[in-house]
Design a protein around this motif. Structure first.
Motif, PDB file in Angstrom:
ATOM      1  N   THR A   1      15.130   6.921   4.775  1.00 23.13           N
ATOM      2  CA  THR A   1      15.158   8.265   5.350  1.00 23.13           C
ATOM      3  C   THR A   1      14.114   9.153   4.697  1.00 23.13           C
ATOM      4  O   THR A   1      14.077   9.282   3.463  1.00 23.13           O
ATOM      5  CB  THR A   1      16.552   8.898   5.163  1.00 23.13           C
ATOM      6  OG1 THR A   1      17.547   8.035   5.707  1.00 23.13           O
ATOM      7  CG2 THR A   1      16.624  10.247   5.859  1.00 23.13           C
ATOM      8  N   TYR A   2      13.267   9.769   5.518  1.00 17.89           N
ATOM      9  CA  TYR A   2      12.250  10.681   4.998  1.00 17.89           C
ATOM     10  C   TYR A   2      12.898  11.997   4.581  1.00 17.89           C
ATOM     11  O   TYR A   2      13.833  12.490   5.213  1.00 17.89           O
ATOM     12  CB  TYR A   2      11.178  10.960   6.047  1.00 17.89           C
ATOM     13  CG  TYR A   2      10.258  12.101   5.684  1.00 17.89           C
ATOM     14  CD1 TYR A   2       9.247  11.929   4.748  1.00 17.89           C
ATOM     15  CD2 TYR A   2      10.418  13.353   6.265  1.00 17.89           C
ATOM     16  CE1 TYR A   2       8.404  12.977   4.398  1.00 17.89           C
ATOM     17  CE2 TYR A   2       9.583  14.411   5.916  1.00 17.89           C
ATOM     18  CZ  TYR A   2       8.580  14.212   4.986  1.00 17.89           C
ATOM     19  OH  TYR A   2       7.758  15.250   4.646  1.00 17.89           O
TER      20      TYR A   2
ATOM     21  N   SER B   1      10.416   8.893   0.970  1.00 15.86           N
ATOM     22  CA  SER B   1      11.639   8.532   1.694  1.00 15.86           C
ATOM     23  C   SER B   1      12.587   7.874   0.703  1.00 15.86           C
ATOM     24  O   SER B   1      12.162   7.352  -0.330  1.00 15.86           O
ATOM     25  CB  SER B   1      11.332   7.557   2.842  1.00 15.86           C
ATOM     26  OG  SER B   1      10.437   8.133   3.776  1.00 15.86           O
ATOM     27  N   PHE B   2      13.877   7.909   1.010  1.00 12.16           N
ATOM     28  CA  PHE B   2      14.860   7.264   0.149  1.00 12.16           C
ATOM     29  C   PHE B   2      15.828   6.456   1.006  1.00 12.16           C
ATOM     30  O   PHE B   2      16.012   6.735   2.202  1.00 12.16           O
ATOM     31  CB  PHE B   2      15.635   8.306  -0.669  1.00 12.16           C
ATOM     32  CG  PHE B   2      16.536   9.195   0.163  1.00 12.16           C
ATOM     33  CD1 PHE B   2      17.879   8.904   0.308  1.00 12.16           C
ATOM     34  CD2 PHE B   2      16.025  10.320   0.793  1.00 12.16           C
ATOM     35  CE1 PHE B   2      18.704   9.709   1.064  1.00 12.16           C
ATOM     36  CE2 PHE B   2      16.838  11.138   1.559  1.00 12.16           C
ATOM     37  CZ  PHE B   2      18.186  10.833   1.700  1.00 12.16           C
ATOM     38  N   TYR B   3      16.409   5.428   0.398  1.00 11.02           N
ATOM     39  CA  TYR B   3      17.362   4.591   1.104  1.00 11.02           C
ATOM     40  C   TYR B   3      18.731   5.243   1.074  1.00 11.02           C
ATOM     41  O   TYR B   3      19.345   5.405   0.026  1.00 11.02           O
ATOM     42  CB  TYR B   3      17.427   3.197   0.481  1.00 11.02           C
ATOM     43  CG  TYR B   3      16.304   2.303   0.946  1.00 11.02           C
ATOM     44  CD1 TYR B   3      16.354   1.685   2.197  1.00 11.02           C
ATOM     45  CD2 TYR B   3      15.181   2.099   0.154  1.00 11.02           C
ATOM     46  CE1 TYR B   3      15.313   0.883   2.631  1.00 11.02           C
ATOM     47  CE2 TYR B   3      14.132   1.299   0.581  1.00 11.02           C
ATOM     48  CZ  TYR B   3      14.203   0.689   1.821  1.00 11.02           C
ATOM     49  OH  TYR B   3      13.170  -0.103   2.251  1.00 11.02           O
TER      50      TYR B   3
ATOM     51  N   VAL C   1      10.399   5.447  -1.740  1.00 13.06           N
ATOM     52  CA  VAL C   1       9.116   4.976  -1.218  1.00 13.06           C
ATOM     53  C   VAL C   1       8.248   6.183  -0.884  1.00 13.06           C
ATOM     54  O   VAL C   1       8.699   7.117  -0.216  1.00 13.06           O
ATOM     55  CB  VAL C   1       9.295   4.110   0.053  1.00 13.06           C
ATOM     56  CG1 VAL C   1       7.932   3.702   0.603  1.00 13.06           C
ATOM     57  CG2 VAL C   1      10.145   2.892  -0.240  1.00 13.06           C
ATOM     58  N   ASN C   2       7.009   6.179  -1.358  1.00 14.71           N
ATOM     59  CA  ASN C   2       6.043   7.212  -1.013  1.00 14.71           C
ATOM     60  C   ASN C   2       4.933   6.545  -0.208  1.00 14.71           C
ATOM     61  O   ASN C   2       4.112   5.803  -0.753  1.00 14.71           O
ATOM     62  CB  ASN C   2       5.475   7.868  -2.269  1.00 14.71           C
ATOM     63  CG  ASN C   2       4.638   9.097  -1.951  1.00 14.71           C
ATOM     64  OD1 ASN C   2       4.438   9.448  -0.798  1.00 14.71           O
ATOM     65  ND2 ASN C   2       4.146   9.759  -2.985  1.00 14.71           N
ATOM     66  N   GLU C   3       4.899   6.799   1.099  1.00 12.27           N
ATOM     67  CA  GLU C   3       3.963   6.121   2.002  1.00 12.27           C
ATOM     68  C   GLU C   3       2.570   6.712   1.910  1.00 12.27           C
ATOM     69  O   GLU C   3       2.077   7.365   2.817  1.00 12.27           O
ATOM     70  CB  GLU C   3       4.483   6.207   3.444  1.00 12.27           C
ATOM     71  CG  GLU C   3       5.765   5.446   3.705  1.00 12.27           C
ATOM     72  CD  GLU C   3       5.582   3.932   3.669  1.00 12.27           C
ATOM     73  OE1 GLU C   3       4.419   3.472   3.583  1.00 12.27           O
ATOM     74  OE2 GLU C   3       6.593   3.224   3.731  1.00 12.27           O
ATOM     75  N   MET C   4       1.935   6.486   0.790  1.00 10.85           N
ATOM     76  CA  MET C   4       0.543   6.895   0.621  1.00 10.85           C
ATOM     77  C   MET C   4      -0.091   5.977  -0.407  1.00 10.85           C
ATOM     78  O   MET C   4       0.585   5.424  -1.274  1.00 10.85           O
ATOM     79  CB  MET C   4       0.454   8.372   0.227  1.00 10.85           C
ATOM     80  CG  MET C   4       0.879   8.691  -1.185  1.00 10.85           C
ATOM     81  SD  MET C   4      -0.552   8.849  -2.281  1.00 10.85           S
ATOM     82  CE  MET C   4       0.249   9.267  -3.832  1.00 10.85           C
TER      83      MET C   4
ATOM     84  N   GLN D   1       0.812  -1.218   0.000  1.00  4.13           N
ATOM     85  CA  GLN D   1       0.000   0.000   0.000  1.00  4.13           C
ATOM     86  C   GLN D   1       0.847   1.269   0.000  1.00  4.13           C
ATOM     87  O   GLN D   1       0.608   2.214   0.756  1.00  4.13           O
ATOM     88  CB  GLN D   1      -0.965  -0.003   1.203  1.00  4.13           C
ATOM     89  CG  GLN D   1      -1.997  -1.111   1.135  1.00  4.13           C
ATOM     90  CD  GLN D   1      -3.020  -1.035   2.252  1.00  4.13           C
ATOM     91  OE1 GLN D   1      -2.777  -0.431   3.295  1.00  4.13           O
ATOM     92  NE2 GLN D   1      -4.181  -1.630   2.034  1.00  4.13           N
ATOM     93  N   HIS D   2       1.833   1.296  -0.856  1.00  2.08           N
ATOM     94  CA  HIS D   2       2.611   2.515  -1.065  1.00  2.08           C
ATOM     95  C   HIS D   2       3.246   2.501  -2.455  1.00  2.08           C
ATOM     96  O   HIS D   2       3.269   1.488  -3.132  1.00  2.08           O
ATOM     97  CB  HIS D   2       3.670   2.715   0.032  1.00  2.08           C
ATOM     98  CG  HIS D   2       4.667   1.595   0.146  1.00  2.08           C
ATOM     99  ND1 HIS D   2       5.289   1.261   1.332  1.00  2.08           N
ATOM    100  CD2 HIS D   2       5.165   0.724  -0.774  1.00  2.08           C
ATOM    101  CE1 HIS D   2       6.112   0.242   1.129  1.00  2.08           C
ATOM    102  NE2 HIS D   2       6.056  -0.097  -0.131  1.00  2.08           N
ATOM    103  N   TRP D   3       3.755   3.660  -2.873  1.00  3.55           N
ATOM    104  CA  TRP D   3       4.407   3.817  -4.166  1.00  3.55           C
ATOM    105  C   TRP D   3       5.900   3.589  -4.008  1.00  3.55           C
ATOM    106  O   TRP D   3       6.501   4.033  -3.026  1.00  3.55           O
ATOM    107  CB  TRP D   3       4.168   5.220  -4.722  1.00  3.55           C
ATOM    108  CG  TRP D   3       2.751   5.490  -5.118  1.00  3.55           C
ATOM    109  CD1 TRP D   3       1.713   5.797  -4.278  1.00  3.55           C
ATOM    110  CD2 TRP D   3       2.213   5.489  -6.437  1.00  3.55           C
ATOM    111  NE1 TRP D   3       0.555   5.982  -5.000  1.00  3.55           N
ATOM    112  CE2 TRP D   3       0.837   5.808  -6.333  1.00  3.55           C
ATOM    113  CE3 TRP D   3       2.755   5.255  -7.702  1.00  3.55           C
ATOM    114  CZ2 TRP D   3       0.006   5.894  -7.443  1.00  3.55           C
ATOM    115  CZ3 TRP D   3       1.931   5.347  -8.809  1.00  3.55           C
ATOM    116  CH2 TRP D   3       0.565   5.655  -8.672  1.00  3.55           C
TER     117      TRP D   3
END
Length: 286
Positions: free
Chosen positions: A76-77, A68-70, A53-56, A35-37
Motif C-alpha cells: 500500500t502506497y 509503500s508498506f505491506y 518499499v521505495n520505488e525509486m 531497482q528499488h529501496w
C-alpha cells in the motif's frame, strides 16, 4: 509505520549507501535487481519478509519519497511515509516532561490517576537508544520511557512487558504525540486496563545537540502496563535468521565432505582400483 533513525556509516550495498536502524535490527538498502529501496530485519540483501518499499532508483534514499508498506499481504502506497537525512539529537528532545492536569482529579474516593501512573509523570532524560529512538529515564527514579514494537511505554525497567503509561503508535519523538496517551487503571471487574487521558502531554524541556547517546542493545520486544497485558504484535522471530546460519554451516560441512571423499576416490583410482574395490577404498571399508 515508522522505523526511527538509521545510520549509514561506511556501509554500501547495490552500489549505494546502506543503513542500519540505530539500536535496532532493521536495515535499509537498495535492491539492484528490483531497482528499488527496501527494508529487512535480517541483513543487507535479504528481500524476504520486506515490509517497506521505495520505488525509486536514486543514489540517495531521500532523493524521492515513493514509499509503500505491506498492510497484511497488500503493498500500500502512503504519502505519510518519508525519509530524510537527519540526526536524532537534531530531531527529538533529549530532556522531556510528562504531565497531566488530571493527575490531581478525584471523583469521590477514586483518583483519576493511580499511584504507579502518577509516579510515572515528571522529567525524563535520554540515556541511550533502542529501535531507532531515544530511551528516557525519569530523573533519580526507576522509570523508563522506551519504544517497543509499534508503541511507547513507561515502565519500571527497560524491555519490560508491562507498564504504567502507554501510547499505541510509533512516532519517532514522543513529544510529537499529542493525543491517545493512556494510563493504567482498574475497571469495574478489578482488572487492569488502559484508560485514555486526553490531558496527558509530553513537552520538550531541553535539546542538547552536543550529547551523543550510546546505543542500547535490544532486550525484549513489546510493552504493556502495570497489570494490563497488551497482546504482543506478531512478528518474525530470530529463528528465521538462525535457520539461515544453520543452512550456511550445513552447506560448508557438506562441501568439505565432498572434497574429502573426492580426494580419496582420485587416489584409489590412481592406484588402479575399480568397481567395488574402488568404492571400498574411497569409503575406507575393509
Amino acid at each position: 509505520m515508522e522505523q526511527g533513525l538509521h545510520t549509514g556509516n561506511t556501509s554500501y550495498y547495490g552500489a549505494r549507501p546502506a543503513y542500519r536502524q540505530q539500536g535496532g535490527h532493521f536495515f535499509l538498502f537498495y535492491l539492484e535487481d528490483e531497482q528499488h529501496w527496501i527494508d529487512s530485519r535480517y541483513f543487507y540483501g535479504a528481500s524476504l519478509f520486506s515490509k517497506l518499499v521505495n520505488e525509486m532508483d536514486g543514489y540517495c534514499l531521500d532523493d524521492h519519497n515513493n514509499w509503500s508498506f505491506y498492510n497484511g499481504s497488500v503493498l500500500t502506497y502512503s504519502e505519510m511515509l518519508t525519509s530524510k537525512c537527519s540526526k536524532i539529537e537534531n530531531v527529538c528532545c533529549q530532556e522531556i516532561k510528562l504531565s497531566s492536569s488530571n493527575s490531581e482529579v478525584k471523583t469521590g474516593n477514586h483518583s483519576f490517576y493511580g499511584e504507579e501512573s502518577k509516579d510515572s509523570l515528571g522529567d525524563y532524560k535520554a540515556i541511550g537508544m533502542n529501535n531507532g529512538r531515544f530511551i528516557y529515564q525519569k530523573t533519580n527514579h526507576n522509570r523508563f520511557l522506551e519504544y517497543g514494537d509499534r508503541y511507547w511505554l513507561v515502565s519500571s525497567g527497560v524491555g519490560r512487558t508491562s507498564g504504567h503509561i502507554h501510547h499505541p503508535r510509533g512516532s519517532v519523538c514522543p513529544e510529537h504525540i499529542e493525543k491517545e496517551w493512556q494510563i493504567s487503571d482498574k475497571n469495574e471487574d478489578g482488572q487492569w486496563v488502559w484508560k485514555e487521558d486526553p490531558e496527558l502531554k509530553i513537552t520538550c524541556v531541553k535539546q542538547m545537540n552536543d550529547m551523543k547517546p550510546k546505543l542500547m542493545s535490544d532486550t525484549t520486544s513489546p510493552v504493556a502496563q502495570p497489570y494490563t497485558q497488551i497482546d504482543p504484535v506478531e512478528q518474525a522471530t530470530t529463528s528465521s535468521a538462525g535457520a539461515v546460519v544453520f543452512g550456511c554451516i550445513s552447506m560448508l560441512l557438506l562441501s568439505m565432505m565432498i572434497a574429502f571423499f573426492a580426494r580419496r576416490f582420485y587416489r584409489a583410482w590412481g592406484r588402479g582400483s575399480h568397481g567395488k574395490q574402488l568404492l571400498f577404498e574411497t569409503m575406507d571399508i575393509e
